[in-house]
Design a protein around this motif. Structure first.
Motif: not given
Length: 193
Positions: A6, A8, A18, A22-23, A38, A45, A49, A104, A110
């Motif tokens: 991911v 972000c 946002y 993410a959560q 990640y 974010m 996450i 995201l 990103t």
């Protein structure tokens, strides 16, 4: 899919949606027993996450270059934090560890990381799905631009279709599970001068 990368923002962004997205994605990955890969930071974010996955009992692998450990505030509570020498190593390792890629909302980093893996998919270097989690229409103008690039015959429609998108994380994961890579050549037409 056993692991998803991911991309972000290391910032939270202007909208609370946002961070919430993410959560929610982190919780969903943990529920589905999909490992999160990640960028290894504990801010914005990125931190949201990772913390959501950990809180829900999932596994997280963070990958961060040594030069960014302090700048991006490396997440010290990860079960698996890998410190590498460069951004190139970071991106390669994240891609190698992942069965697919989600972006995201985020900034230039990103965009760059996501489009690199999309390009690798276009070139046939991998057959992994690539999706945009399009929260609050964040990527609408980008998607319009990509459609325009198809109309201008600079991107094949089949390659534009590599980029899956949804505003709903569960729906995006379903699209990714059903993904079939394109089987066409990269070039629309090859001419020599």
């Amino acid at each position: 899919m056993k692991s998803l990368c991911v991309y972000c923002g290391s910032n939270a962004g202007a909208r609370p949606d946002y961070l919430q997205a993410a959560q929610q994605l982190g919780q969903l990955l943990a529920q589905r027993q999909i490992n999160l890969v990640y960028g290894g930071a504990n801010v914005g974010m990125m931190g949201a996450i990772a913390n959501a996955v950990i809180s829900a009992g999932g596994h997280v692998t963070g990958v961060i270059p040594a030069d960014l450990v302090d700048k991006e505030i490396a997440h010290k509570n990860l079960p698996d934090l890998r410190v590498v020498n460069s951004m190139h190593e970071r991106k390669k390792l994240m891609a190698d560890l992942s069965d697919g890629f989600i972006a995201l909302p985020g900034g230039l980093g990103t965009f760059e990381e996501f489009f690199e893996v999309v390009t690798w998919g276009q070139l046939g270097f991998h057959n992994k799905p690539c999706g945009l989690l399009n929260i609050c229409g964040y990527y609408d103008k980008l998607l319009d631009f990509l459609d325009s690039a198809v109309e201008e015959r600079l991107v094949r429609a089949e390659h534009r279709a590599i980029i899956l998108q949804s505003s709903d994380a569960s729906e995006l994961l379903e699209q990714m599970a059903d993904y079939q890579p394109p089987t066409v050549e990269k070039w629309l037409d090859i001419r020599t001068s």
